[in-house]
Design a protein around this motif. Structure first.
Motif, short mmCIF file in Angstrom:
data_model
loop_
_atom_site.label_atom_id
_atom_site.label_comp_id
_atom_site.label_asym_id
_atom_site.label_seq_id
_atom_site.Cartn_x
_atom_site.Cartn_y
_atom_site.Cartn_z
N GLY A 1 0.86 -1.34 0.02
CA GLY A 1 -0.06 0.09 -0.06
C GLY A 1 0.71 1.36 0.02
N TRP A 2 1.80 1.35 0.59
CA TRP A 2 2.88 2.42 0.81
C TRP A 2 3.62 2.70 -0.48
CZ3 TRP A 2 1.93 5.88 4.47
CH2 TRP A 2 1.37 5.27 5.64
N ILE A 3 3.90 1.44 -1.12
CA ILE A 3 4.59 1.46 -2.62
C ILE A 3 3.66 2.22 -3.45
CG2 ILE A 3 5.42 0.29 -4.35
CD1 ILE A 3 6.49 -1.77 -2.53
N VAL A 4 2.31 1.75 -3.53
CA VAL A 4 1.27 2.42 -4.49
C VAL A 4 1.23 3.84 -4.16
CG1 VAL A 4 -1.09 2.09 -5.27
CG2 VAL A 4 0.27 -0.08 -4.88
N ILE B 1 -13.76 1.71 10.58
CA ILE B 1 -13.84 2.48 9.30
C ILE B 1 -14.86 3.81 9.52
CG2 ILE B 1 -15.31 2.35 7.01
CD1 ILE B 1 -14.50 -0.54 6.78
N PRO B 2 -16.03 3.83 10.28
CA PRO B 2 -16.51 4.98 10.34
C PRO B 2 -15.74 6.02 11.45
CG PRO B 2 -18.00 3.26 11.02
CD PRO B 2 -16.61 2.69 10.85
N LEU B 3 -14.72 5.44 12.38
CA LEU B 3 -13.90 6.40 12.82
C LEU B 3 -12.93 7.06 11.83
CD1 LEU B 3 -13.32 4.08 16.10
CD2 LEU B 3 -14.74 6.29 15.82
N LEU B 4 -12.43 6.22 10.92
CA LEU B 4 -11.56 6.66 10.01
C LEU B 4 -12.21 7.69 9.11
CD1 LEU B 4 -8.79 6.12 8.17
CD2 LEU B 4 -10.23 4.73 6.96
N ILE B 5 -13.36 7.49 8.86
CA ILE B 5 -13.79 8.58 7.82
C ILE B 5 -13.96 9.91 8.63
CG2 ILE B 5 -15.74 9.03 6.54
CD1 ILE B 5 -13.93 6.79 5.53
N MET B 6 -14.53 9.60 9.86
CA MET B 6 -14.68 11.05 10.75
C MET B 6 -13.17 11.65 10.98
SD MET B 6 -17.37 9.36 13.70
CE MET B 6 -16.95 10.69 14.81
N GLY B 7 -12.37 10.88 11.18
CA GLY B 7 -11.01 11.28 11.39
C GLY B 7 -10.57 12.27 10.08
N VAL B 8 -10.76 11.43 8.95
CA VAL B 8 -10.27 12.03 7.60
C VAL B 8 -11.04 13.40 7.43
CG1 VAL B 8 -10.38 11.81 5.26
CG2 VAL B 8 -9.48 10.17 6.92
N ILE C 1 -3.88 7.61 3.09
CA ILE C 1 -4.92 7.23 4.11
C ILE C 1 -5.10 5.76 4.23
CG2 ILE C 1 -7.43 7.51 4.67
CD1 ILE C 1 -7.18 10.47 3.71
N LEU C 2 -5.51 5.29 3.09
CA LEU C 2 -5.64 3.71 2.98
C LEU C 2 -4.25 2.92 3.28
CD1 LEU C 2 -7.94 3.40 -0.32
CD2 LEU C 2 -8.74 3.31 2.01
N ALA C 3 -3.16 3.35 3.12
CA ALA C 3 -2.13 2.50 3.48
C ALA C 3 -1.99 2.56 4.86
CB ALA C 3 -0.90 3.28 2.81
N LEU C 4 -2.16 4.02 5.60
CA LEU C 4 -2.25 4.01 7.07
C LEU C 4 -3.26 3.10 7.74
CD1 LEU C 4 -0.69 5.65 9.09
CD2 LEU C 4 -2.56 7.42 8.86
N SER D 1 -15.54 2.73 0.59
CA SER D 1 -15.56 1.79 0.07
C SER D 1 -14.33 1.14 0.04
CB SER D 1 -16.35 1.80 -1.26
OG SER D 1 -17.61 2.25 -1.52
N ALA D 2 -13.43 1.79 -0.48
CA ALA D 2 -11.86 1.37 -0.48
C ALA D 2 -11.59 0.72 0.84
CB ALA D 2 -11.01 2.56 -1.17
N ALA D 3 -11.85 1.55 1.95
CA ALA D 3 -11.42 0.98 3.29
C ALA D 3 -11.94 -0.50 3.48
CB ALA D 3 -11.66 2.11 4.38
N ALA D 4 -13.25 -0.54 3.27
CA ALA D 4 -13.96 -1.73 3.41
C ALA D 4 -13.21 -2.76 2.61
CB ALA D 4 -15.37 -1.92 3.07
N GLY D 5 -12.82 -2.43 1.32
CA GLY D 5 -12.12 -3.48 0.49
C GLY D 5 -10.88 -3.95 0.88
N VAL D 6 -10.05 -2.95 1.60
CA VAL D 6 -8.87 -3.13 2.09
C VAL D 6 -9.07 -4.18 3.07
CG1 VAL D 6 -7.06 -2.09 3.62
CG2 VAL D 6 -7.44 -0.96 1.59
#
Length: 551
Positions: A99-102, A264-271, A285-288, A215-220
């Protein structure tokens, strides 16, 4: 236009998979000896194993390759299940490097300017350095370049799709929606058989604006859970040790994924609180997020390692008491030839132990009782399984060091197979009645049987000082047999021993000599194989583990 977009998506995914395959295979082969050293010496505790698993997975970009190596070491008794569980935890953190490489490539790198030189240099290294470590590094470099090209192709395709697609329907609004995208990520991993490639695909789609961050976070999360499919497949028909390692992998990933879904909801709220334009930082964000929930999983599971190991030991492995089944061999180990040859070494040690015990039972009963010969069915089953494994290994693309050892492995199997066949023939053809041998012949016969018994006892301890004299003992056995033969012939010529009985005795002791020679040669050849596979100290440790486990 639709065909062009479809071709771009399929081609980008294909480049992903080809690049990941080349990169993984090249790095794994180039780092083969280092992989063995690190896993063999840097896993004394689950915490050490955690660091080792992370470091090696980050290097070879394949958690499955590391898992296979771990199975090989656990099978060989060189790593405990507790140590292996730490490595499995570490591999999950190691996969987050993709993820960090991408993210780095997508944010700050001109892809073609990086990818094309890597492909060219890597291909040149591979063509000019056959069967060397530089050749493997060249394959890995080519794989990196093709992987990066796949990122660019997919980005372009996703941008084109995004212009014509209403993304509002993809926003998550309920738990059911989250689970749908978790399933999408898991399915992509199952189809691609690479969580790294599936992860790159999802991040690239999110970077291109094709799917929202939620959606991406859930996919990860789904890609993390999807790796359990590989573990499930690897456990089918595998050894109990492989099943335990796979079960640890599955329990960790499912547990970590369950926790991550609620984050995931906490991630979105923080972002949203920290950034007005989260799209610009989607990849980071997704890599983190991927790294963060795996680290949280380790913090939860690492203190529970002793309980997890005890649970797996209770639940798995009770059906492996059947001696005719391999304990160390399964198809998972074939993916790492170095580990496969070590697993073969340990299985041959077990085969030799069983063969010598069978011979000792025969000697103890003077081959009159048939109980010992029942072991031959078990022995035949194990020999057939070892040969099938060797055949599969021989069909793989092997390093020179491994292909050079494989004939020795087959030679050891042949020696022990001949040993059991000779014992069966002795049992069927002869019944020894020592009281029919006159005094001098009886003394010579007892001397020979004692030497055979001593040789088999010494062969049980390949690292004992006496083992160094095994070859001399086998040579001396020849002299002892010829002395006995001369004595029996003399007794027959003098009429003191009935001639038909004399012939039976000569055949009997000739078979006993051949049996001992084949068993001894098998052990000596196995010991020579040991010198290039495992240290003598490790062999003692492994043997202790093996025989205590299966007594």
């Amino acid at each position: 236009m639709t065909l062009s977009l479809l071709a771009g998506l399929i081609g980008g995914i294909g480049l992903f998979l080809i690049g990941m395959g080349l990169m993984t295979k090249g790095l794994r082969n180039a780092a083969g000896p280092a992989l063995r050293t690190i896993l063999g010496t840097w896993t004394r505790t689950p915490l050490h194993g955690l660091f080792s698993g992370f470091m090696i997975t980050a290097l070879v970009q394949s958690s499955s390759a590391v898992t296979v190596a771990v199975i090989g070491f656990v099978n060989a008794g060189l790593m405990t299940l507790g140590q292996s569980v730490g490595v499995i935890f570490g591999t999950n953190i190691g996969t987050t490097v993709t993820g960090w490489i991408v993210a780095a490539v997508g944010v700050s790198v001109e892809v073609k300017a990086l990818a094309l030189p890597m492909i060219g240099i890597g291909a040149f290294m591979g063509l000019t350095n056959r069967k060397t470590r530089r050749k493997h590094l060249g394959d890995a470099l080519t794989g990196f370049g093709i992987f990066f090209l796949g990122i660019e192709v997919l980005q372009s395709s996703f941008l084109s799709v995004g212009r014509d697609l209403d993304l509002s329907s993809l926003h998550l609004g309920s738990t059911a929606d989250i689970l749908i995208f978790v399933a999408v990520g898991a399915t992509l991993t199952l189809l691609m058989q690479s969580s790294s490639a599936a992860m790159a695909l999802i991040i690239t789609a999110a970077m291109s604006g094709l799917i929202p961050l939620e959606s991406a976070a859930a996919g990860v999360v789904g890609t993390n859970i999807g790796t359990t499919s590989t573990a499930m497949f690897s456990a089918i028909g595998a050894t109990s040790n492989a099943k335990k390692v796979a079960a640890a992998h599955i329990l960790f990933n499912l547990g970590t994924g369950f926790v991550a879904v609620f984050l995931i909801p906490l991630l979105i709220m923080g972002v949203r609180a920290l950034s007005a334009d989260p799209i610009a930082w989607t990849a980071t964000i997704l890599a983190l997020f991927h790294t963060g929930f795996n680290l949280l999983g380790v913090l939860i599971f690492l203190p529970l390692t002793p309980r997890l190991v005890a649970f797996l030991d209770r639940r798995i492995g009770h059906d492996d008491s059947e001696q005719g089944r391999p304990v160390y061999l399964d198809d998972n180990v074939l993916k790492a030839p170095t580990m496969a040859i070590e697993a073969l070494f340990m299985e041959l040690g077990r085969l030799g132990e069983m063969t010598r015990l069978m011979a000792q039972k025969g000697l103890a009963s003077k081959f009159r009782h048939k109980d010992f010969i029942r072991d031959k069915t078990t022995l035949d089953s194990l020999i057939e399984a070892i040969r099938r494994f060797c055949e599969k290994l021989g069909n793989a693309d092997l390093p020179l060091a491994v292909s050079a050892r494989l004939p020795k492995v087959l030679r050891v199997v042949q020696y022990f197979d001949k040993t059991s066949k000779i014992m069966e023939k002795i049992s069927h053809d002869h019944i020894l009645l020592d009281h029919q041998i006159p005094g001098s012949g009886l003394r010579a016969a007892r001397v020979m049987r004692r030497e055979v018994r001593d040789i088999l006892n010494v062969a049980h301890t390949p690292c004992a000082p006496e083992f160094a004299g095994l070859k001399r003992s086998l040579d001396h056995l020849q002299d002892t047999y010829h002395e006995l033969k001369d004595e029996l012939l003399r007794l027959g010529a003098q009429g003191r021993l009935e001639l038909n009985r004399m012939v039976q005795l000569l055949d009997y002791y000739s078979g006993m000599r051949s049996m001992c020679e084949q068993a001894g040669k098998g052990t000596l050849t196995w010991a020579a194989l040991r010198e290039s596979v495992i240290t003598c100290a490790d062999a003692n440790e492994a043997n202790d583990y093996t025989w205590k486990t299966h007594e």
